[in-house]
Enzyme design. Structure first.
Site, PDB file in Angstrom:
ATOM      1  N   ARG A   8      -5.583  -3.091   3.252  1.00 25.85           N
ATOM      2  CA  ARG A   8      -4.693  -4.109   2.869  1.00 25.85           C
ATOM      3  C   ARG A   8      -3.994  -4.878   3.846  1.00 25.85           C
ATOM      4  O   ARG A   8      -3.402  -4.013   4.408  1.00 25.85           O
ATOM      5  CB  ARG A   8      -3.982  -3.893   1.627  1.00 25.85           C
ATOM      6  CG  ARG A   8      -3.012  -5.024   1.171  1.00 25.85           C
ATOM      7  CD  ARG A   8      -2.348  -4.604  -0.061  1.00 25.85           C
ATOM      8  NE  ARG A   8      -1.477  -3.479   0.082  1.00 25.85           N
ATOM      9  CZ  ARG A   8      -0.131  -3.780   0.366  1.00 25.85           C
ATOM     10  NH1 ARG A   8       0.449  -4.974   0.557  1.00 25.85           N
ATOM     11  NH2 ARG A   8       0.534  -2.699   0.189  1.00 25.85           N
ATOM     12  N   GLU A  14       4.390  -9.670   9.661  1.00 24.01           N
ATOM     13  CA  GLU A  14       4.259  -7.935   9.500  1.00 24.01           C
ATOM     14  C   GLU A  14       2.864  -7.761  10.258  1.00 24.01           C
ATOM     15  O   GLU A  14       2.278  -8.757  10.390  1.00 24.01           O
ATOM     16  CB  GLU A  14       3.991  -7.646   7.833  1.00 24.01           C
ATOM     17  CG  GLU A  14       5.267  -7.856   7.290  1.00 24.01           C
ATOM     18  CD  GLU A  14       5.561  -7.364   5.868  1.00 24.01           C
ATOM     19  OE1 GLU A  14       6.164  -6.532   5.598  1.00 24.01           O
ATOM     20  OE2 GLU A  14       4.558  -7.699   4.969  1.00 24.01           O
TER      21      GLU A  14
HETATM   22  C1  FAD Z   1       7.689   1.305  -1.725  1.00 20.97           C
HETATM   23  C2  FAD Z   1       6.482   0.094  -1.745  1.00 20.97           C
HETATM   24  C3  FAD Z   1       6.789  -1.088  -0.909  1.00 20.97           C
HETATM   25  C4  FAD Z   1       5.837  -1.959  -1.140  1.00 20.97           C
HETATM   26  N1  FAD Z   1       6.052  -3.318  -0.546  1.00 20.97           N
HETATM   27  C5  FAD Z   1       5.137  -4.464  -0.881  1.00 20.97           C
HETATM   28  C6  FAD Z   1       5.321  -5.638  -0.307  1.00 20.97           C
HETATM   29  O1  FAD Z   1       6.510  -5.815   0.580  1.00 20.97           O
HETATM   30  N2  FAD Z   1       4.393  -6.743  -0.389  1.00 20.97           N
HETATM   31  C7  FAD Z   1       3.544  -6.665  -1.162  1.00 20.97           C
HETATM   32  O2  FAD Z   1       2.806  -7.442  -1.310  1.00 20.97           O
HETATM   33  N3  FAD Z   1       3.265  -5.360  -1.796  1.00 20.97           N
HETATM   34  C8  FAD Z   1       3.912  -4.318  -1.672  1.00 20.97           C
HETATM   35  N4  FAD Z   1       3.713  -3.112  -2.119  1.00 20.97           N
HETATM   36  C9  FAD Z   1       2.717  -3.043  -3.169  1.00 20.97           C
HETATM   37  C10 FAD Z   1       2.913  -3.706  -4.465  1.00 20.97           C
HETATM   38  O3  FAD Z   1       4.401  -3.536  -4.864  1.00 20.97           O
HETATM   39  C11 FAD Z   1       2.278  -3.204  -5.509  1.00 20.97           C
HETATM   40  O4  FAD Z   1       0.809  -3.131  -5.168  1.00 20.97           O
HETATM   41  C12 FAD Z   1       2.179  -3.988  -6.737  1.00 20.97           C
HETATM   42  O5  FAD Z   1       3.589  -4.384  -7.080  1.00 20.97           O
HETATM   43  C13 FAD Z   1       1.492  -3.658  -7.984  1.00 20.97           C
HETATM   44  O6  FAD Z   1       1.842  -4.519  -8.844  1.00 20.97           O
HETATM   45  P1  FAD Z   1       1.054  -4.001 -10.505  1.00 20.97           P
HETATM   46  O7  FAD Z   1       1.591  -4.773 -11.448  1.00 20.97           O
HETATM   47  O8  FAD Z   1      -0.394  -3.877 -10.389  1.00 20.97           O
HETATM   48  O9  FAD Z   1       1.511  -2.503 -10.729  1.00 20.97           O
HETATM   49  P2  FAD Z   1       3.201  -1.829 -10.906  1.00 20.97           P
HETATM   50  O10 FAD Z   1       4.188  -2.721 -10.671  1.00 20.97           O
HETATM   51  O11 FAD Z   1       3.196  -0.469 -10.315  1.00 20.97           O
HETATM   52  O12 FAD Z   1       3.246  -1.776 -12.476  1.00 20.97           O
HETATM   53  C14 FAD Z   1       2.366  -0.743 -13.377  1.00 20.97           C
HETATM   54  C15 FAD Z   1       2.973  -0.877 -14.734  1.00 20.97           C
HETATM   55  O13 FAD Z   1       1.724  -0.106 -15.708  1.00 20.97           O
HETATM   56  C16 FAD Z   1       2.318   0.583 -16.288  1.00 20.97           C
HETATM   57  N5  FAD Z   1       1.671   1.797 -16.890  1.00 20.97           N
HETATM   58  C17 FAD Z   1       0.946   2.691 -16.222  1.00 20.97           C
HETATM   59  N6  FAD Z   1       0.201   3.500 -16.867  1.00 20.97           N
HETATM   60  C18 FAD Z   1       0.499   3.162 -18.072  1.00 20.97           C
HETATM   61  C19 FAD Z   1       0.039   3.765 -19.315  1.00 20.97           C
HETATM   62  N7  FAD Z   1      -0.686   4.696 -19.446  1.00 20.97           N
HETATM   63  N8  FAD Z   1       0.436   3.277 -20.429  1.00 20.97           N
HETATM   64  C20 FAD Z   1       1.307   2.231 -20.416  1.00 20.97           C
HETATM   65  N9  FAD Z   1       1.760   1.689 -19.437  1.00 20.97           N
HETATM   66  C21 FAD Z   1       1.551   1.980 -18.168  1.00 20.97           C
HETATM   67  C22 FAD Z   1       3.922   1.075 -15.676  1.00 20.97           C
HETATM   68  O14 FAD Z   1       4.922   1.381 -16.602  1.00 20.97           O
HETATM   69  C23 FAD Z   1       4.118  -0.263 -14.962  1.00 20.97           C
HETATM   70  O15 FAD Z   1       4.828  -0.988 -16.168  1.00 20.97           O
HETATM   71  C24 FAD Z   1       4.630  -2.246  -1.848  1.00 20.97           C
HETATM   72  C25 FAD Z   1       4.181  -0.720  -2.591  1.00 20.97           C
HETATM   73  C26 FAD Z   1       5.244   0.426  -2.578  1.00 20.97           C
HETATM   74  C27 FAD Z   1       5.279   1.628  -3.483  1.00 20.97           C
END
Ligand code: FAD
Length: 481
Positions: A370, A114
């Site tokens: 990033r 990528e």
């Molecule tokens: C379309 C897309 C494609 C991507 N592709 C890639 C990729 O190929 N490779 C890569 O490395 N990264 C990729 N990313 C980035 C990556 O997916 C995210 O940065 C990562 O998954 C974030 O994980 P997380 O666990 O921090 O948050 P999330 O997976 O967003 O989880 C957040 C959690 O917090 C909970 N939450 C939020 N607010 C509250 C609240 N007030 N009370 C209770 N619960 C709450 C939600 O319900 C959820 O369960 C991509 C992102 C997107 C949007």
């Protein structure tokens, strides 16, 4: 859901779930998510996870260097070293699950490329890697007796006390307070502060806002990443991402005349880092006076495209575009947040019992921009590190007074506040920021914040999200100005 745990994890994406799985099995854990578990950015991740698994053709130094170059050397180098050197062990744990990773005919993992990577080092499951990882982690978490998983459980407030943290949640049964010795905030990104984003509906910055009000340090929220190739649909706030892996597999970016243009802006052409490509698209749109851009992969075979990008193919078909025959209409949109709740190498904030991991945190690994596929890796490595640090602590002695302080009574939130915030951010702080619009926008956003704080509105998920969005917008615009 009980009213007391050793560890409360707010967020059930990859960061929250992987942290839960790394806590000792005698630790009582709550994982709370505000909506269903598959509604999160983790489930949307397409391209894959980066990691040095092939030491013959790749090295830690190269991955570190690529990450630092993409981040414009604004990264915390020691955090990058941890990410790159420890990440492969976390990936090997995922290789041991039943995820059907894409493999070559000889059984070796298929490693893709990528933008910004100097080697093929991204493992993936077709073009829905995040969803595959989520399914595996959810299954494992649900099999653990020490972990309670509760959905529709919206964190609305957090408060420190001497022996831990009291978190208040809005649930279908009203407001519930939960005490715990430690909290891990894993609430994901802030995409919904923009009019157009690739992020899921949960990405409203609630965890960052709650941490800010508790006194945690918030760093570099102005480091927002705009992905250059989101599907340019005419409707809807959430824009479907055309993964960077499509450019990794040879797609060309074309301007409104159907001509390649990246050579005008960067010698790495379509495989320059995201910020460079997004900037180039905006500059080219100004040069041509036209915002129509396309990603063209029609020179690859139909068989290859259907096998490699089945989900993107299907999704584009729904929009009337067959990627095997047609160039895909694309334009930049908000995608990722590099800044967040500042944490150390153990994912601990400056508040003694509060940790943060995943997209809501600022470990410093990404610097100003990033590198593709480094964020799932960060969620894994620093989610695990939060858990390991908590495992090493003996101060599990929560004895606070668990009471609710919030009230569901009060006036309903007037409509339109969130829309106003999103329009301001889209105008003032998109790929190339507009300082005049940022100053004007900040004044309006401060008024909205004031109204939310003093309006006596009923505590609902909508109020919590409106408060988060406008506080996040305020912090970003202040930093930008
Ligand atoms: C379309 C897309 C494609 C991507 N592709 C890639 C990729 O190929 N490779 C890569 O490395 N990264 C990729 N990313 C980035 C990556 O997916 C995210 O940065 C990562 O998954 C974030 O994980 P997380 O666990 O921090 O948050 P999330 O997976 O967003 O989880 C957040 C959690 O917090 C909970 N939450 C939020 N607010 C509250 C609240 N007030 N009370 C209770 N619960 C709450 C939600 O319900 C959820 O369960 C991509 C992102 C997107 C949007």
């Amino acid at each position: 859901m009980k009213n007391q745990y050793d560890v409360v994890i707010i967020g059930g994406g990859i960061a929250g779930l992987y942290a839960a799985l790394n806590l000792d099995s005698d630790t009582k854990v709550l994982v709370a998510a505000k909506r269903e578990l598959n509604l999160c950015n983790s489930s949307l991740a397409q391209g894959g996870v980066a990691g040095v698994l092939d030491l013959q053709n790749d090295s830690f130094d190269l991955h570190i260097e690529d990450t630092m170059i993409a981040g414009q050397h604004q990264n915390r180098r020691e955090a990058v070293e941890v990410l790159v050197k420890e990440g492969p062990d976390d990936l090997r744990r995922l290789l041991d699950t039943d995820i059907a990773w894409d493999r070559e005919e000889n059984g070796e993992l298929h490693m893709t490329l990528e933008g910004g990577h100097s080697r093929n080092r991204i493992i993936h499951r077709k073009d829905s890697t995040g969803d595959a990882i989520m399914v595996a982690l959810v299954n494992e978490v649900k099999s653990r007796k020490n972990i309670d998983v509760v959905t529709e459980c919206h964190m609305a407030n957090m408060q420190e006390c001497d022996s831990g943290v009291i978190t208040e949640f809005i649930t279908p049964d009203g407001i519930k307070a939960v005490g715990s010795s430690f909290v891990i905030i894993a609430t994901g990104g802030i995409g919904r502060v923009y009019k157009y984003t690739t992020n899921s509906a949960i990405a409203t910055g609630d965890g960052i806002t709650a941490a800010y009000f508790m006194g945690a340090k918030i760093s570099n929220l102005q480091y927002v990443q705009f992905h250059p190739t989101a599907f340019a649909s005419k409707e809807g706030r959430e824009r479907f991402l055309i993964s960077e892996a499509v450019r990794g597999e040879g797609a060309y970016l074309l301007n409104c005349e159907g001509k390649r243009f990246m050579h005008r802006y960067d010698e790495r052409l379509e495989l320059a880092p995201r910020d460079v490509v997004s900037n180039a698209v905006i500059l080219e749109s100004r040069r041509m006076g036209n915002e129509h851009f396309y990603l063209d992969i029609t020179h690859r075979s139909r068989e290859f495209l259907l096998d490699r990008f089945p989900m993107i193919h299907q999704r584009c078909l729904l929009e009337g575009v067959d990627i095997t025959k047609d160039p895909i209409p694309v334009f930049p949109c908000q995608h990722y947040l590099m800044g967040g709740i500042d944490v150390d190498l153990n994912s601990k904030t400056r508040l003694d019992r509060v940790y943060a991991a995943g997209e809501c945190s600022h470990t410093g690994v990404h610097g100003k921009n990033r590198l593709a596929s480094n964020s799932l890796l960060e969620a894994l490595v620093f989610g695990r590190r939060a858990a390991e640090h908590i495992n090493s602590r003996r101060d599990r002695d929560f004895c606070g007074d668990i009471r609710t302080t919030l009230s569901v009574g009060g006036a309903p939130l007037p409509t339109g506040m969130r829309t106003t915030v999103r329009e301001i951010m889209q105008r003032a702080y998109f790929v190339i920021p507009d300082p005049n619009a940022a100053e004007k926008g900040l004044r309006k956003i401060k008024e909205i914040n004031d109204r939310i704080e003093k309006g006596g509105f009923a505590v609902t998920p909508q109020l919590v999200e409106a408060r988060s969005l406008s506080k996040i917008a305020e912090i970003i615009l202040k930093a930008a100005i």
